[in-house]
Every structure is written in C-alpha cells, then in structure tokens.
Design a protein around this motif. Structure first.
Motif, mmCIF file in Angstrom:
data_model
loop_
_atom_site.group_PDB
_atom_site.id
_atom_site.type_symbol
_atom_site.label_atom_id
_atom_site.label_comp_id
_atom_site.label_asym_id
_atom_site.label_seq_id
_atom_site.Cartn_x
_atom_site.Cartn_y
_atom_site.Cartn_z
ATOM 1 N N VAL A 106 -5.747 -14.933 -0.762
ATOM 2 C CA VAL A 106 -5.600 -14.210 -2.038
ATOM 3 C C VAL A 106 -6.685 -13.149 -2.203
ATOM 4 C CG1 VAL A 106 -5.603 -14.465 -4.539
ATOM 5 C CG2 VAL A 106 -4.397 -16.121 -3.129
ATOM 6 N N ASP A 107 -7.903 -13.453 -1.766
ATOM 7 C CA ASP A 107 -9.019 -12.518 -1.952
ATOM 8 C C ASP A 107 -9.736 -12.186 -0.654
ATOM 9 O OD1 ASP A 107 -9.050 -12.185 -4.903
ATOM 10 O OD2 ASP A 107 -9.408 -14.343 -4.886
ATOM 11 N N GLU A 108 -9.220 -12.626 0.484
ATOM 12 C CA GLU A 108 -9.926 -12.438 1.748
ATOM 13 C C GLU A 108 -9.959 -10.948 2.120
ATOM 14 O OE1 GLU A 108 -9.738 -11.692 5.099
ATOM 15 O OE2 GLU A 108 -11.646 -12.734 5.431
ATOM 16 N N PRO A 109 -11.152 -10.350 2.236
ATOM 17 C CA PRO A 109 -11.252 -8.894 2.417
ATOM 18 C C PRO A 109 -10.499 -8.368 3.636
ATOM 19 C CG PRO A 109 -13.391 -9.815 1.835
ATOM 20 C CD PRO A 109 -12.494 -10.971 2.080
ATOM 21 N N ARG A 110 -10.547 -9.095 4.744
ATOM 22 C CA ARG A 110 -9.866 -8.619 5.948
ATOM 23 C C ARG A 110 -8.353 -8.582 5.741
ATOM 24 N NH1 ARG A 110 -10.399 -5.479 10.495
ATOM 25 N NH2 ARG A 110 -8.815 -6.114 12.000
ATOM 26 N N ASN A 137 -3.973 -8.524 -5.135
ATOM 27 C CA ASN A 137 -5.336 -7.964 -5.097
ATOM 28 C C ASN A 137 -5.554 -6.968 -3.958
ATOM 29 O OD1 ASN A 137 -5.999 -9.727 -7.277
ATOM 30 N ND2 ASN A 137 -6.329 -11.373 -5.794
ATOM 31 N N VAL A 138 -4.506 -6.218 -3.620
ATOM 32 C CA VAL A 138 -4.633 -5.161 -2.611
ATOM 33 C C VAL A 138 -4.742 -3.822 -3.334
ATOM 34 C CG1 VAL A 138 -3.542 -3.971 -0.681
ATOM 35 C CG2 VAL A 138 -3.323 -6.457 -0.896
ATOM 36 N N THR A 139 -5.875 -3.165 -3.163
ATOM 37 C CA THR A 139 -6.106 -1.861 -3.783
ATOM 38 C C THR A 139 -5.892 -0.766 -2.740
ATOM 39 O OG1 THR A 139 -7.744 -2.814 -5.293
ATOM 40 C CG2 THR A 139 -7.752 -0.423 -5.024
ATOM 41 N N LEU A 140 -5.018 0.174 -3.042
ATOM 42 C CA LEU A 140 -4.722 1.271 -2.120
ATOM 43 C C LEU A 140 -5.788 2.357 -2.200
ATOM 44 C CD1 LEU A 140 -0.876 1.500 -2.763
ATOM 45 C CD2 LEU A 140 -2.070 0.243 -0.943
ATOM 46 N N SER A 141 -5.712 3.309 -1.301
ATOM 47 C CA SER A 141 -6.736 4.360 -1.221
ATOM 48 C C SER A 141 -6.833 5.189 -2.487
ATOM 49 C CB SER A 141 -6.455 5.284 -0.028
ATOM 50 O OG SER A 141 -6.574 4.579 1.189
ATOM 51 N N SER A 144 -4.776 2.522 -6.829
ATOM 52 C CA SER A 144 -3.703 1.761 -7.466
ATOM 53 C C SER A 144 -3.530 0.397 -6.796
ATOM 54 C CB SER A 144 -2.386 2.538 -7.397
ATOM 55 O OG SER A 144 -1.958 2.697 -6.057
ATOM 56 N N ASN A 145 -2.854 -0.502 -7.504
ATOM 57 C CA ASN A 145 -2.543 -1.814 -6.948
ATOM 58 C C ASN A 145 -1.263 -1.718 -6.125
ATOM 59 O OD1 ASN A 145 -1.357 -4.595 -6.818
ATOM 60 N ND2 ASN A 145 -3.168 -5.115 -8.014
ATOM 61 N N LEU A 146 -1.284 -2.287 -4.937
ATOM 62 C CA LEU A 146 -0.117 -2.253 -4.059
ATOM 63 C C LEU A 146 1.160 -2.692 -4.765
ATOM 64 C CD1 LEU A 146 1.255 -2.244 -1.171
ATOM 65 C CD2 LEU A 146 0.570 -4.652 -1.042
ATOM 66 N N LEU A 147 1.061 -3.715 -5.624
ATOM 67 C CA LEU A 147 2.246 -4.325 -6.222
ATOM 68 C C LEU A 147 2.815 -3.545 -7.402
ATOM 69 C CD1 LEU A 147 1.076 -8.025 -6.087
ATOM 70 C CD2 LEU A 147 2.923 -7.011 -4.737
ATOM 71 N N GLU A 148 2.078 -2.585 -7.907
ATOM 72 C CA GLU A 148 2.503 -1.856 -9.096
ATOM 73 C C GLU A 148 3.862 -1.190 -8.873
ATOM 74 O OE1 GLU A 148 2.425 -0.920 -12.906
ATOM 75 O OE2 GLU A 148 0.633 -1.798 -11.995
ATOM 76 N N GLY A 149 4.858 -1.639 -9.651
ATOM 77 C CA GLY A 149 6.188 -1.051 -9.583
ATOM 78 C C GLY A 149 7.031 -1.459 -8.396
ATOM 79 N N LYS A 150 6.530 -2.402 -7.574
ATOM 80 C CA LYS A 150 7.278 -2.817 -6.386
ATOM 81 C C LYS A 150 8.261 -3.945 -6.719
ATOM 82 C CE LYS A 150 5.113 -0.335 -3.181
ATOM 83 N NZ LYS A 150 4.069 0.276 -3.993
ATOM 84 N N LEU A 179 2.167 -12.262 -9.505
ATOM 85 C CA LEU A 179 2.762 -11.031 -8.977
ATOM 86 C C LEU A 179 3.170 -10.098 -10.109
ATOM 87 C CD1 LEU A 179 4.945 -12.711 -6.206
ATOM 88 C CD2 LEU A 179 2.991 -11.207 -5.783
ATOM 89 N N ILE A 180 3.760 -10.663 -11.151
ATOM 90 C CA ILE A 180 4.172 -9.867 -12.316
ATOM 91 C C ILE A 180 2.953 -9.280 -13.025
ATOM 92 C CG2 ILE A 180 5.240 -10.007 -14.598
ATOM 93 C CD1 ILE A 180 7.153 -12.135 -13.336
ATOM 94 N N LYS A 181 1.894 -10.075 -13.150
ATOM 95 C CA LYS A 181 0.666 -9.594 -13.801
ATOM 96 C C LYS A 181 0.100 -8.370 -13.083
ATOM 97 C CE LYS A 181 -1.013 -13.964 -15.782
ATOM 98 N NZ LYS A 181 -2.068 -15.020 -15.675
ATOM 99 N N GLN A 182 0.295 -8.302 -11.769
ATOM 100 C CA GLN A 182 -0.241 -7.179 -11.006
ATOM 101 C C GLN A 182 0.761 -6.036 -10.863
ATOM 102 O OE1 GLN A 182 -2.592 -8.030 -7.548
ATOM 103 N NE2 GLN A 182 -3.664 -9.711 -8.539
#
Length: 223
Positions: A106-110, A137-141, A144-150, A179-182
């Motif tokens: 869930v939070d592992e940086p790699r 918890n994946v932040t894109l370059s 934004s959050n990866l899951l936003e709107g997906k 998932l919905i929260k993100q």
C-alpha cells in the motif's frame, strides 16, 4: 516476445488476529497459463525476494495443480527482489491478489515508483481481487493521484463480509472504500462473479474468478 512481471506479496500474516496471508494461489496460476499459452514470458518479483507465501491452493482446480507441479511455481519460489529489478524491461506488470498485499504494497516506495513509471510509459498494469491495493497512494509526475477519475474494481465489501474478513482482525481497510476515496470510479458485479474493467492501460478484476479475464484483457492490449 512480450515480457510480463508478476509482483507478489511477501507478507504471510494479516490483521490483528495474525491470520495466514500471502498471494491467492489461483490468481497467479490462472493468469500464468493465459499468458504463457499465448507466448508471453513471465518473471516473478516480490517485496523481499525468495519464496513468497500463498493461501488458497486447491488441487481440484486443474490450472492450480498444473502450476504447482510445473516450472512456473519453481521459478516463483526463487522470485527476484523487486528493488533489484529493472522494470523498464517489461511490457506489463501484474499484481495478483491476496491479503498480504494489503500490508506490504500500500505504501511501499518501490511499488509506487514501479506503478508510476509503468503507467507514464504507457505500458500495461493489471491487478485482480486485492491486487488493486497496490494502486493506492501512487502520485504521478504532475502531482495527481493515479486513481483520480479511473474506472477501477477490486474485491468488494460485500465479498469481504461473505468471507468473514472483519476490519482490524483480518483486513486493515475496506479496499473498495479506499479506492473511491482516492478518486476512483468504482464498478463491480455481484459477489464472486467474474468482472473485469479496462481504463486506458489499467486492467482490474474483482475477485479470483476474474483472474483469467484480467490476463485476457491485458493480452488484447499487448497485441
């Protein structure tokens, strides 16, 4: 030849009750044969490397029996440590489910960096059942959050309740809620029915019955 990296949990217990955890056996076995039967090459990585723990092996499931008796299972038990892998060498990554993943991915940086780079390089990401927990918890370059709107799915609260997966004692959170929260647009079917959804280069499946379907959709995108 296309190459796919299965990324597998290394966690063998879950919840305050220390229940057995790991990857769900059929969620590796079923997709594995979908991929190899179409000529894809499979490698295995886990958080710690070595032999990942598993649950749910059923010798009555033919693909599971074939997998545990074959070379794929032997190779899985010598999985690469994820931090030692050059993920850019792969055309797709796949996260099989299992409750262990809800602890160590869930939070592992790699894991977060692997998903970010795979997504931004327009390569394919697949996940099934509890596997989409890795997408949290994946932040894109662009920040934004990866899951936003997906469009995303995963194991649902209804299925957790049927399986007796109580909060705290067994699972740390309800995956569909997080998932919905993100920002995910969450879609699902009835409990334990196969259901797969595709959004751009992300393929997610709801439950163990959806594992082969995720692989088939990934194959369509890869070919």
């Amino acid at each position: 030849m296309k190459h796919i990296l299965f990324i597998v949990t290394s966690t063998n217990v879950t919840g305050t009750g220390n229940h057995a955890a790991g990857y769900e056996f059929s969620e590796i076995a079923d997709p594995y044969f979908e991929f190899v039967n179409k000529g894809f090459a499979i490698d295995f990585a886990s958080i710690l490397g070595g032999e990942p723990p598993y649950v749910g092996y059923d010798p009555k499931q033919q693909t599971s029996k074939e997998f545990i008796e074959g070379n794929g299972f032997k190779r899985l038990n010598f999985s690469h440590k994820l931090s030692d892998i050059d993920v850019s060498a792969y055309d797709a990554i796949f996260f099989p489910g299992g409750l262990g993943l809800m602890t160590d991915m869930v939070d592992e940086p790699r894991v977060k960096e692997t998903i970010k780079n795979t997504y931004e390089n327009n390569k394919i990401i697949g996940a099934v059942c509890h596997g989409p927990a890795a997408l949290l918890n994946v932040t894109l370059s662009d920040g934004s959050n990866l899951l936003e709107g997906k469009k995303i799915n995963s194991f649902t609260e209804a299925e957790e309740k049927i399986d007796g997966h109580t909060l705290g004692d067994v699972i740390p959170f309800m995956l569909d809620e997080e998932l919905i929260k993100q920002g995910a647009m969450f879609y699902h079917s009835k409990p334990f029915e196969p259901y797969v959804i595709v959004d751009d280069n992300i393929v997610t499946g709801q439950n163990p019955a959806s594992a082969s379907g995720v692989a088939k959709k990934m194959i369509e995108l890869l070919t």
